[in-house]
Write an enzyme that holds these catalytic residues in place. Structure first.
Site, PDB file in Angstrom:
ATOM      1  N   CYS A 113       0.775  -1.257   0.000  1.00 12.94           N
ATOM      2  CA  CYS A 113       0.000   0.000   0.000  1.00 12.94           C
ATOM      3  C   CYS A 113       0.800   1.297   0.000  1.00 12.94           C
ATOM      4  O   CYS A 113       0.557   2.180  -0.812  1.00 12.94           O
ATOM      5  CB  CYS A 113      -0.824   0.052   1.277  1.00 12.94           C
ATOM      6  SG  CYS A 113      -2.414  -0.587   1.047  1.00 12.94           S
ATOM      7  N   ARG A 119      14.657   2.102   4.964  1.00 15.71           N
ATOM      8  CA  ARG A 119      14.722   0.833   4.238  1.00 15.71           C
ATOM      9  C   ARG A 119      13.967  -0.262   4.996  1.00 15.71           C
ATOM     10  O   ARG A 119      14.439  -1.396   5.112  1.00 15.71           O
ATOM     11  CB  ARG A 119      16.166   0.418   3.944  1.00 15.71           C
ATOM     12  CG  ARG A 119      16.236  -0.599   2.780  1.00 15.71           C
ATOM     13  CD  ARG A 119      17.644  -1.154   2.552  1.00 15.71           C
ATOM     14  NE  ARG A 119      18.598  -0.111   2.292  1.00 15.71           N
ATOM     15  CZ  ARG A 119      19.771   0.008   2.936  1.00 15.71           C
ATOM     16  NH1 ARG A 119      20.122  -0.869   3.851  1.00 15.71           N
ATOM     17  NH2 ARG A 119      20.587   1.005   2.644  1.00 15.71           N
ATOM     18  N   SER A 120      12.777   0.087   5.510  1.00 21.37           N
ATOM     19  CA  SER A 120      11.989  -0.923   6.218  1.00 21.37           C
ATOM     20  C   SER A 120      11.398  -1.895   5.208  1.00 21.37           C
ATOM     21  O   SER A 120      11.289  -1.602   4.016  1.00 21.37           O
ATOM     22  CB  SER A 120      10.877  -0.256   7.029  1.00 21.37           C
ATOM     23  OG  SER A 120       9.904   0.297   6.175  1.00 21.37           O
ATOM     24  N   ASP A 125      19.711   4.004   4.928  1.00 20.63           N
ATOM     25  CA  ASP A 125      19.215   3.754   6.282  1.00 20.63           C
ATOM     26  C   ASP A 125      20.361   3.972   7.261  1.00 20.63           C
ATOM     27  O   ASP A 125      21.417   4.485   6.864  1.00 20.63           O
ATOM     28  CB  ASP A 125      18.561   2.372   6.403  1.00 20.63           C
ATOM     29  CG  ASP A 125      19.564   1.239   6.575  1.00 20.63           C
ATOM     30  OD1 ASP A 125      20.768   1.470   6.393  1.00 20.63           O
ATOM     31  OD2 ASP A 125      19.122   0.130   6.901  1.00 20.63           O
ATOM     32  N   ILE A 126      20.145   3.596   8.538  1.00 23.27           N
ATOM     33  CA  ILE A 126      21.195   3.910   9.506  1.00 23.27           C
ATOM     34  C   ILE A 126      22.474   3.120   9.263  1.00 23.27           C
ATOM     35  O   ILE A 126      23.517   3.503   9.754  1.00 23.27           O
ATOM     36  CB  ILE A 126      20.705   3.726  10.973  1.00 23.27           C
ATOM     37  CG1 ILE A 126      19.864   2.470  11.106  1.00 23.27           C
ATOM     38  CG2 ILE A 126      19.905   4.924  11.443  1.00 23.27           C
ATOM     39  CD1 ILE A 126      19.391   2.213  12.511  1.00 23.27           C
TER      40      ILE A 126
HETATM   41  N1  NAI Z   1       1.971   7.505   5.495  1.00 27.03           N
HETATM   42  C1  NAI Z   1       1.841   6.211   5.476  1.00 27.03           C
HETATM   43  O1  NAI Z   1       1.008   5.696   4.769  1.00 27.03           O
HETATM   44  C2  NAI Z   1       2.712   5.377   6.315  1.00 27.03           C
HETATM   45  C3  NAI Z   1       3.563   5.985   7.188  1.00 27.03           C
HETATM   46  N2  NAI Z   1       4.404   5.253   7.972  1.00 27.03           N
HETATM   47  C4  NAI Z   1       5.273   6.014   8.862  1.00 27.03           C
HETATM   48  O2  NAI Z   1       6.577   5.977   8.302  1.00 27.03           O
HETATM   49  C5  NAI Z   1       7.540   5.966   9.315  1.00 27.03           C
HETATM   50  C6  NAI Z   1       8.476   4.774   9.126  1.00 27.03           C
HETATM   51  O3  NAI Z   1       7.764   3.576   9.330  1.00 27.03           O
HETATM   52  P1  NAI Z   1       8.479   2.169   9.145  1.00 27.03           P
HETATM   53  O4  NAI Z   1       9.122   2.117   7.815  1.00 27.03           O
HETATM   54  O5  NAI Z   1       7.491   1.143   9.513  1.00 27.03           O
HETATM   55  O6  NAI Z   1       9.608   2.294  10.295  1.00 27.03           O
HETATM   56  P2  NAI Z   1      10.843   1.363  10.662  1.00 27.03           P
HETATM   57  O7  NAI Z   1      11.224   1.760  12.046  1.00 27.03           O
HETATM   58  O8  NAI Z   1      10.555  -0.051  10.340  1.00 27.03           O
HETATM   59  O9  NAI Z   1      11.990   1.836   9.642  1.00 27.03           O
HETATM   60  C7  NAI Z   1      12.665   3.053   9.757  1.00 27.03           C
HETATM   61  C8  NAI Z   1      13.747   3.141   8.709  1.00 27.03           C
HETATM   62  O10 NAI Z   1      14.365   4.425   8.778  1.00 27.03           O
HETATM   63  C9  NAI Z   1      15.771   4.262   8.886  1.00 27.03           C
HETATM   64  N3  NAI Z   1      16.306   5.356   9.689  1.00 27.03           N
HETATM   65  C10 NAI Z   1      15.998   5.687  10.959  1.00 27.03           C
HETATM   66  N4  NAI Z   1      16.701   6.757  11.340  1.00 27.03           N
HETATM   67  C11 NAI Z   1      17.471   7.123  10.313  1.00 27.03           C
HETATM   68  C12 NAI Z   1      18.415   8.155  10.088  1.00 27.03           C
HETATM   69  N5  NAI Z   1      18.707   9.038  11.034  1.00 27.03           N
HETATM   70  N6  NAI Z   1      19.002   8.238   8.876  1.00 27.03           N
HETATM   71  C13 NAI Z   1      18.712   7.353   7.926  1.00 27.03           C
HETATM   72  N7  NAI Z   1      17.825   6.364   8.074  1.00 27.03           N
HETATM   73  C14 NAI Z   1      17.218   6.239   9.247  1.00 27.03           C
HETATM   74  C15 NAI Z   1      15.967   2.927   9.545  1.00 27.03           C
HETATM   75  O11 NAI Z   1      17.248   2.408   9.281  1.00 27.03           O
HETATM   76  C16 NAI Z   1      14.852   2.123   8.871  1.00 27.03           C
HETATM   77  O12 NAI Z   1      15.259   1.687   7.598  1.00 27.03           O
HETATM   78  C17 NAI Z   1       6.764   5.983  10.617  1.00 27.03           C
HETATM   79  O13 NAI Z   1       6.672   7.313  11.054  1.00 27.03           O
HETATM   80  C18 NAI Z   1       5.413   5.445  10.239  1.00 27.03           C
HETATM   81  O14 NAI Z   1       4.417   5.913  11.119  1.00 27.03           O
HETATM   82  C19 NAI Z   1       4.463   3.896   7.877  1.00 27.03           C
HETATM   83  C20 NAI Z   1       3.630   3.224   7.024  1.00 27.03           C
HETATM   84  C21 NAI Z   1       2.663   3.913   6.227  1.00 27.03           C
END
Ligand code: NAI
Ligand code: GUE
Length: 322
Positions: A162, A197-198, A220-221
Protein backbone atom coordinates in the site's frame (compact mmCIF):
# COMPACT_ATOMS: atom_id res chain seq x y z
CA UNK A 1 8.90 52.02 -3.32
CA UNK A 2 7.17 50.13 -0.52
CA UNK A 3 4.47 52.79 -0.26
CA UNK A 4 3.11 51.60 -3.62
CA UNK A 5 2.54 48.04 -2.45
CA UNK A 6 -0.88 47.29 -1.00
CA UNK A 7 -0.58 46.55 2.75
CA UNK A 8 -1.90 42.99 2.54
CA UNK A 9 0.55 42.04 -0.18
CA UNK A 10 3.42 43.41 1.80
CA UNK A 11 2.34 41.38 4.82
CA UNK A 12 2.01 38.17 2.80
CA UNK A 13 5.43 38.59 1.33
CA UNK A 14 6.95 39.06 4.75
CA UNK A 15 5.16 36.44 6.82
CA UNK A 16 2.77 34.02 5.15
CA UNK A 17 3.65 33.39 1.56
CA UNK A 18 6.15 30.64 0.85
CA UNK A 19 8.91 31.67 -1.47
CA UNK A 20 7.01 31.85 -4.71
CA UNK A 21 8.05 28.84 -6.67
CA UNK A 22 7.60 25.81 -4.39
CA UNK A 23 4.33 24.01 -5.00
CA UNK A 24 2.97 22.17 -1.97
CA UNK A 25 0.90 19.16 -3.01
CA UNK A 26 -1.45 17.80 -0.36
CA UNK A 27 -2.24 14.10 -0.10
CA UNK A 28 -5.96 14.85 -0.19
CA UNK A 29 -5.69 16.20 -3.74
CA UNK A 30 -4.10 12.99 -5.01
CA UNK A 31 -6.48 10.90 -2.90
CA UNK A 32 -9.50 12.57 -4.48
CA UNK A 33 -8.37 11.74 -8.00
CA UNK A 34 -7.92 8.07 -7.00
CA UNK A 35 -11.22 7.99 -5.12
CA UNK A 36 -13.24 8.56 -8.26
CA UNK A 37 -11.72 5.39 -9.72
CA UNK A 38 -12.47 3.46 -6.53
CA UNK A 39 -16.08 4.68 -6.56
CA UNK A 40 -16.52 3.31 -10.06
CA UNK A 41 -15.33 -0.18 -9.05
CA UNK A 42 -17.51 -0.10 -5.95
CA UNK A 43 -20.58 0.66 -8.03
CA UNK A 44 -19.80 -2.30 -10.26
CA UNK A 45 -19.50 -4.56 -7.22
CA UNK A 46 -22.92 -3.45 -6.03
CA UNK A 47 -22.40 -4.07 -2.32
CA UNK A 48 -20.51 -2.58 0.59
CA UNK A 49 -17.38 -4.65 1.34
CA UNK A 50 -16.24 -5.20 4.93
CA UNK A 51 -12.73 -4.28 6.04
CA UNK A 52 -11.65 -5.42 9.51
CA UNK A 53 -8.80 -3.65 11.31
CA UNK A 54 -7.00 -5.21 14.28
CA UNK A 55 -5.51 -2.82 16.81
CA UNK A 56 -3.42 -4.47 19.51
CA UNK A 57 -1.01 -1.69 20.43
CA UNK A 58 -1.03 1.76 21.99
CA UNK A 59 0.94 3.43 19.19
CA UNK A 60 -0.67 6.84 18.56
CA UNK A 61 0.28 6.73 14.85
CA UNK A 62 -1.49 3.38 14.49
CA UNK A 63 -4.61 4.67 16.29
CA UNK A 64 -4.66 7.79 14.11
CA UNK A 65 -4.28 5.70 10.98
CA UNK A 66 -7.13 3.41 12.13
CA UNK A 67 -9.38 6.42 12.77
CA UNK A 68 -8.69 7.79 9.30
CA UNK A 69 -9.35 4.43 7.74
CA UNK A 70 -12.72 4.33 9.53
CA UNK A 71 -13.59 7.83 8.34
CA UNK A 72 -12.55 7.22 4.74
CA UNK A 73 -14.51 3.94 4.64
CA UNK A 74 -17.62 5.58 6.03
CA UNK A 75 -17.48 8.47 3.59
CA UNK A 76 -17.06 6.18 0.60
CA UNK A 77 -19.48 3.30 1.10
CA UNK A 78 -17.19 0.72 2.72
CA UNK A 79 -17.89 -1.06 6.01
CA UNK A 80 -15.09 -0.85 8.58
CA UNK A 81 -14.86 -2.65 11.92
CA UNK A 82 -12.05 -1.83 14.33
CA UNK A 83 -11.40 -4.82 16.57
CA UNK A 84 -9.29 -3.92 19.59
CA UNK A 85 -7.74 -7.07 21.00
CA UNK A 86 -4.97 -8.03 23.44
CA UNK A 87 -1.66 -8.93 21.81
CA UNK A 88 -2.03 -12.47 23.13
CA UNK A 89 -5.39 -12.95 21.41
CA UNK A 90 -4.44 -11.42 18.06
CA UNK A 91 -3.33 -14.61 16.34
CA UNK A 92 -6.64 -16.39 17.07
CA UNK A 93 -8.62 -13.30 16.06
CA UNK A 94 -6.88 -13.09 12.68
CA UNK A 95 -7.46 -16.80 11.98
CA UNK A 96 -11.12 -16.40 12.80
CA UNK A 97 -11.47 -13.45 10.41
CA UNK A 98 -9.68 -15.47 7.71
CA UNK A 99 -12.47 -18.07 7.92
CA UNK A 100 -15.33 -15.60 8.18
CA UNK A 101 -17.00 -15.19 4.76
CA UNK A 102 -18.49 -11.87 5.75
CA UNK A 103 -14.99 -10.35 6.03
CA UNK A 104 -13.61 -9.05 2.73
CA UNK A 105 -10.31 -7.62 3.91
CA UNK A 106 -8.04 -7.56 6.96
CA UNK A 107 -5.49 -5.02 8.17
CA UNK A 108 -3.37 -5.48 11.28
CA UNK A 109 -1.87 -2.31 12.69
CA UNK A 110 1.80 -2.64 13.43
CA UNK A 111 3.99 -2.65 15.46
CA UNK A 112 2.49 -5.23 17.83
CA UNK A 113 5.39 -7.16 19.38
CA UNK A 114 7.98 -5.69 17.01
CA UNK A 115 10.54 -7.60 14.99
CA UNK A 116 10.18 -11.17 13.77
CA UNK A 117 6.98 -11.89 15.64
CA UNK A 118 5.23 -9.11 13.73
CA UNK A 119 6.44 -10.57 10.45
CA UNK A 120 4.92 -13.88 11.54
CA UNK A 121 1.58 -12.20 12.32
CA UNK A 122 1.69 -10.40 9.00
CA UNK A 123 1.95 -13.72 7.18
CA UNK A 124 -0.98 -15.48 8.85
CA UNK A 125 -3.51 -13.11 7.31
CA UNK A 126 -4.97 -14.99 4.33
CA UNK A 127 -3.45 -13.80 1.05
CA UNK A 128 -7.02 -13.44 -0.24
CA UNK A 129 -7.88 -10.98 2.54
CA UNK A 130 -4.57 -9.10 2.67
CA UNK A 131 -5.30 -5.52 1.60
CA UNK A 132 -1.85 -4.16 2.43
CA UNK A 133 -0.11 -6.33 -0.13
CA UNK A 134 2.47 -7.50 2.41
CA UNK A 135 1.83 -11.26 2.13
CA UNK A 136 4.92 -13.17 1.18
CA UNK A 137 3.37 -14.24 -2.13
CA UNK A 138 2.74 -10.62 -3.14
CA UNK A 139 6.19 -9.46 -2.03
CA UNK A 140 7.87 -12.32 -3.86
CA UNK A 141 5.95 -11.53 -7.04
CA UNK A 142 6.75 -7.84 -6.70
CA UNK A 143 10.49 -8.35 -6.29
CA UNK A 144 10.38 -10.85 -9.19
CA UNK A 145 8.21 -8.53 -11.32
CA UNK A 146 5.36 -11.11 -11.66
CA UNK A 147 2.04 -9.35 -12.17
CA UNK A 148 -0.64 -12.06 -11.66
CA UNK A 149 -1.28 -14.59 -8.88
CA UNK A 150 -1.88 -17.13 -11.64
CA UNK A 151 0.14 -16.01 -14.68
CA UNK A 152 -1.69 -18.59 -16.89
CA UNK A 153 -5.26 -17.42 -16.37
CA UNK A 154 -4.39 -13.83 -15.43
CA UNK A 155 -7.64 -13.87 -13.43
CA UNK A 156 -6.23 -12.29 -10.29
CA UNK A 157 -3.87 -9.33 -10.21
CA UNK A 158 -1.15 -9.23 -7.58
CA UNK A 159 -1.48 -6.46 -5.07
CA UNK A 160 1.39 -4.10 -4.39
CA UNK A 161 2.29 -2.93 -0.87
CA UNK A 162 0.00 0.00 0.00
CA UNK A 163 2.40 2.71 1.10
CA UNK A 164 4.94 2.20 -1.71
CA UNK A 165 2.07 2.17 -4.21
CA UNK A 166 0.67 5.37 -2.67
CA UNK A 167 4.05 7.03 -3.23
CA UNK A 168 4.06 5.83 -6.84
CA UNK A 169 0.58 7.32 -7.36
CA UNK A 170 1.89 10.61 -6.01
CA UNK A 171 4.93 10.50 -8.31
CA UNK A 172 2.58 9.86 -11.24
CA UNK A 173 0.29 12.68 -10.20
CA UNK A 174 3.08 15.26 -9.93
CA UNK A 175 4.60 14.19 -13.24
CA UNK A 176 7.81 12.48 -12.18
CA UNK A 177 6.70 9.53 -14.28
CA UNK A 178 7.28 10.61 -17.87
CA UNK A 179 4.31 9.35 -19.88
CA UNK A 180 6.07 9.79 -23.21
CA UNK A 181 8.30 6.84 -22.27
CA UNK A 182 6.98 3.27 -22.49
CA UNK A 183 5.21 1.78 -19.46
CA UNK A 184 7.83 0.23 -17.21
CA UNK A 185 10.56 2.71 -18.20
CA UNK A 186 8.92 5.95 -17.17
CA UNK A 187 11.43 6.83 -14.43
CA UNK A 188 14.43 6.45 -16.76
CA UNK A 189 16.86 9.31 -16.08
CA UNK A 190 15.53 10.07 -12.60
CA UNK A 191 17.71 9.78 -9.51
CA UNK A 192 15.78 9.18 -6.30
CA UNK A 193 16.98 9.04 -2.69
CA UNK A 194 14.83 7.18 -0.13
CA UNK A 195 15.70 7.62 3.55
CA UNK A 196 14.16 4.47 5.11
CA UNK A 197 14.72 0.83 4.24
CA UNK A 198 11.99 -0.92 6.22
CA UNK A 199 10.44 -4.09 4.85
CA UNK A 200 7.00 -2.49 4.63
CA UNK A 201 7.93 0.74 2.83
CA UNK A 202 11.52 1.67 2.01
CA UNK A 203 12.88 -1.53 0.54
CA UNK A 204 9.87 -2.47 -1.63
CA UNK A 205 9.64 1.16 -2.77
CA UNK A 206 13.29 1.19 -3.86
CA UNK A 207 12.71 -2.01 -5.84
CA UNK A 208 9.54 -0.74 -7.53
CA UNK A 209 11.07 2.61 -8.55
CA UNK A 210 14.22 0.92 -9.87
CA UNK A 211 12.08 -1.57 -11.82
CA UNK A 212 10.42 1.46 -13.43
CA UNK A 213 13.82 2.71 -14.54
CA UNK A 214 15.00 5.04 -11.77
CA UNK A 215 18.45 5.12 -10.24
CA UNK A 216 17.60 4.71 -6.55
CA UNK A 217 19.74 5.33 -3.48
CA UNK A 218 18.30 3.59 -0.45
CA UNK A 219 19.58 5.14 2.78
CA UNK A 220 19.21 3.75 6.28
CA UNK A 221 21.20 3.91 9.51
CA UNK A 222 23.61 1.27 8.24
CA UNK A 223 24.51 2.91 4.93
CA UNK A 224 23.54 3.47 1.30
CA UNK A 225 22.47 0.86 -1.23
CA UNK A 226 21.92 1.47 -4.94
CA UNK A 227 18.98 -0.09 -6.83
CA UNK A 228 19.25 0.13 -10.60
CA UNK A 229 18.63 -1.61 -13.91
CA UNK A 230 22.10 -0.49 -14.98
CA UNK A 231 23.39 1.79 -17.76
CA UNK A 232 20.68 2.36 -20.36
CA UNK A 233 18.30 0.37 -18.09
CA UNK A 234 19.18 -2.70 -20.15
CA UNK A 235 18.39 -5.16 -17.37
CA UNK A 236 14.83 -6.48 -17.08
CA UNK A 237 14.69 -6.02 -13.33
CA UNK A 238 16.65 -4.08 -10.76
CA UNK A 239 19.81 -5.18 -9.00
CA UNK A 240 21.02 -4.06 -5.59
CA UNK A 241 24.56 -3.04 -4.67
CA UNK A 242 26.04 -1.96 -1.36
CA UNK A 243 27.98 1.29 -1.74
CA UNK A 244 30.50 3.34 0.23
CA UNK A 245 28.44 6.47 -0.36
CA UNK A 246 27.01 8.69 2.36
CA UNK A 247 23.83 10.70 2.25
CA UNK A 248 26.02 13.73 1.44
CA UNK A 249 27.19 12.02 -1.75
CA UNK A 250 23.82 10.97 -3.12
CA UNK A 251 21.18 13.46 -1.98
CA UNK A 252 22.56 16.54 -3.83
CA UNK A 253 22.34 14.59 -7.11
CA UNK A 254 18.76 13.48 -6.53
CA UNK A 255 15.74 14.74 -8.45
CA UNK A 256 13.46 13.31 -5.77
CA UNK A 257 14.04 12.83 -2.04
CA UNK A 258 11.63 10.63 -0.10
CA UNK A 259 11.86 10.46 3.71
CA UNK A 260 10.38 8.04 6.25
CA UNK A 261 12.37 8.45 9.45
CA UNK A 262 10.17 7.69 12.48
CA UNK A 263 12.10 10.02 14.82
CA UNK A 264 10.69 13.23 16.19
CA UNK A 265 13.93 15.21 16.12
CA UNK A 266 15.15 14.04 12.75
CA UNK A 267 15.30 16.73 10.07
CA UNK A 268 16.63 16.07 6.61
CA UNK A 269 19.66 18.41 6.07
CA UNK A 270 18.27 21.03 3.70
CA UNK A 271 21.67 21.95 2.32
CA UNK A 272 21.64 18.52 0.64
CA UNK A 273 18.43 19.28 -1.28
CA UNK A 274 19.20 20.15 -4.89
CA UNK A 275 17.63 23.39 -6.11
CA UNK A 276 14.31 22.42 -7.68
CA UNK A 277 14.23 18.89 -6.26
CA UNK A 278 10.98 17.18 -5.29
CA UNK A 279 10.62 16.33 -1.57
CA UNK A 280 8.12 13.80 -0.24
CA UNK A 281 7.72 12.78 3.41
CA UNK A 282 5.81 9.65 4.43
CA UNK A 283 6.85 9.54 8.07
CA UNK A 284 4.26 10.50 10.67
CA UNK A 285 6.96 12.93 11.85
CA UNK A 286 7.75 16.01 9.81
CA UNK A 287 11.15 15.03 8.40
CA UNK A 288 11.51 18.28 6.44
CA UNK A 289 11.71 21.69 8.04
CA UNK A 290 9.30 24.16 6.41
CA UNK A 291 12.28 25.97 4.92
CA UNK A 292 12.44 23.08 2.43
CA UNK A 293 10.12 25.29 0.37
CA UNK A 294 13.06 27.56 -0.33
CA UNK A 295 14.76 24.80 -2.30
CA UNK A 296 12.19 22.28 -3.48
CA UNK A 297 10.09 22.69 -6.62
CA UNK A 298 7.38 20.41 -5.20
CA UNK A 299 6.88 19.44 -1.56
CA UNK A 300 4.51 16.72 -0.35
CA UNK A 301 4.43 16.95 3.47
CA UNK A 302 2.45 13.74 4.19
CA UNK A 303 0.90 10.89 2.23
CA UNK A 304 -1.38 8.99 4.65
CA UNK A 305 -4.61 9.90 2.90
CA UNK A 306 -3.38 8.43 -0.36
CA UNK A 307 -2.31 5.23 1.41
CA UNK A 308 -5.84 4.72 2.70
CA UNK A 309 -7.42 5.10 -0.72
CA UNK A 310 -4.89 2.61 -2.12
CA UNK A 311 -5.97 0.28 0.68
CA UNK A 312 -9.59 0.53 -0.46
CA UNK A 313 -8.52 -0.03 -4.05
CA UNK A 314 -6.58 -3.14 -2.99
CA UNK A 315 -9.67 -4.35 -1.11
CA UNK A 316 -11.71 -4.17 -4.33
CA UNK A 317 -9.01 -5.64 -6.57
CA UNK A 318 -8.70 -8.67 -4.26
CA UNK A 319 -12.42 -9.51 -4.09
CA UNK A 320 -12.61 -11.87 -7.12
CA UNK A 321 -10.33 -14.36 -5.34
CA UNK A 322 -12.60 -14.65 -2.30
N1 NAI B 1 1.97 7.51 5.49
C1 NAI B 1 1.84 6.21 5.48
O1 NAI B 1 1.01 5.70 4.77
C2 NAI B 1 2.71 5.38 6.32
C3 NAI B 1 3.56 5.98 7.19
N2 NAI B 1 4.40 5.25 7.97
C4 NAI B 1 5.27 6.01 8.86
O2 NAI B 1 6.58 5.98 8.30
C5 NAI B 1 7.54 5.97 9.31
C6 NAI B 1 8.48 4.77 9.13
O3 NAI B 1 7.76 3.58 9.33
P1 NAI B 1 8.48 2.17 9.15
O4 NAI B 1 9.12 2.12 7.81
O5 NAI B 1 7.49 1.14 9.51
O6 NAI B 1 9.61 2.29 10.29
P2 NAI B 1 10.84 1.36 10.66
O7 NAI B 1 11.22 1.76 12.05
O8 NAI B 1 10.56 -0.05 10.34
O9 NAI B 1 11.99 1.84 9.64
C7 NAI B 1 12.66 3.05 9.76
C8 NAI B 1 13.75 3.14 8.71
O10 NAI B 1 14.36 4.43 8.78
C9 NAI B 1 15.77 4.26 8.89
N3 NAI B 1 16.31 5.36 9.69
C10 NAI B 1 16.00 5.69 10.96
N4 NAI B 1 16.70 6.76 11.34
C11 NAI B 1 17.47 7.12 10.31
C12 NAI B 1 18.41 8.15 10.09
N5 NAI B 1 18.71 9.04 11.03
N6 NAI B 1 19.00 8.24 8.88
C13 NAI B 1 18.71 7.35 7.93
N7 NAI B 1 17.82 6.36 8.07
C14 NAI B 1 17.22 6.24 9.25
C15 NAI B 1 15.97 2.93 9.54
O11 NAI B 1 17.25 2.41 9.28
C16 NAI B 1 14.85 2.12 8.87
O12 NAI B 1 15.26 1.69 7.60
C17 NAI B 1 6.76 5.98 10.62
O13 NAI B 1 6.67 7.31 11.05
C18 NAI B 1 5.41 5.44 10.24
O14 NAI B 1 4.42 5.91 11.12
C19 NAI B 1 4.46 3.90 7.88
C20 NAI B 1 3.63 3.22 7.02
C21 NAI B 1 2.66 3.91 6.23
N1 GUE C 1 -0.20 -2.42 9.09
C1 GUE C 1 0.08 -1.12 9.16
N2 GUE C 1 0.11 -0.38 8.04
C2 GUE C 1 0.35 0.96 8.11
O1 GUE C 1 0.38 1.62 7.05
C3 GUE C 1 0.58 1.56 9.37
C4 GUE C 1 0.53 0.73 10.50
N3 GUE C 1 0.29 -0.59 10.36
N4 GUE C 1 0.74 1.24 11.73
C5 GUE C 1 0.84 2.65 11.92
C6 GUE C 1 1.50 3.31 10.77
C7 GUE C 1 1.34 4.79 10.75
N5 GUE C 1 0.75 5.11 9.49
C8 GUE C 1 0.56 6.41 9.07
C9 GUE C 1 -0.45 6.79 8.24
C10 GUE C 1 -0.62 8.09 7.87
C11 GUE C 1 0.26 9.06 8.27
C12 GUE C 1 0.11 10.47 7.85
O2 GUE C 1 1.06 11.11 7.51
N6 GUE C 1 -1.13 11.04 7.85
C13 GUE C 1 -1.58 12.39 7.56
C14 GUE C 1 -0.80 13.47 8.24
C15 GUE C 1 -1.53 13.97 9.43
C16 GUE C 1 -0.87 15.16 10.03
O3 GUE C 1 -1.17 16.27 9.55
O4 GUE C 1 -0.08 14.98 10.96
C17 GUE C 1 -1.71 12.68 6.09
O5 GUE C 1 -1.00 12.06 5.30
O6 GUE C 1 -2.48 13.52 5.72
C18 GUE C 1 1.29 8.71 9.10
C19 GUE C 1 1.43 7.41 9.51
C20 GUE C 1 0.44 3.96 8.85
N7 GUE C 1 0.82 2.90 9.53
Amino acid sequence: MTSRVAPSTARDAQHDAPPASCKVVLAQTVANSLLSEVQGSLKELGRSPLLVGFLANADPAARMYADWTAKTCKENGFEFQLREVDKEDLEEAILEANDDDSVDGIIVYFPVFGGGQDQYLQQITSVHKDVEGLSHKYLFNMYQNIRYLDPQTKAQKCLLPCTPLAIIKILEYIGVYNSILPYGNRLFGKTITIVNRSEIVGRPLAALLANDGANVYSVDITGVQQYTRGAGIKMKQHQVHDTDFNLEDVAPNSDVIITGVPTKNYKFPLKLVKDGAICINFSSEKNFDLAVKERASIYVPAIGKVTIVVLLRNLLVGIPSR
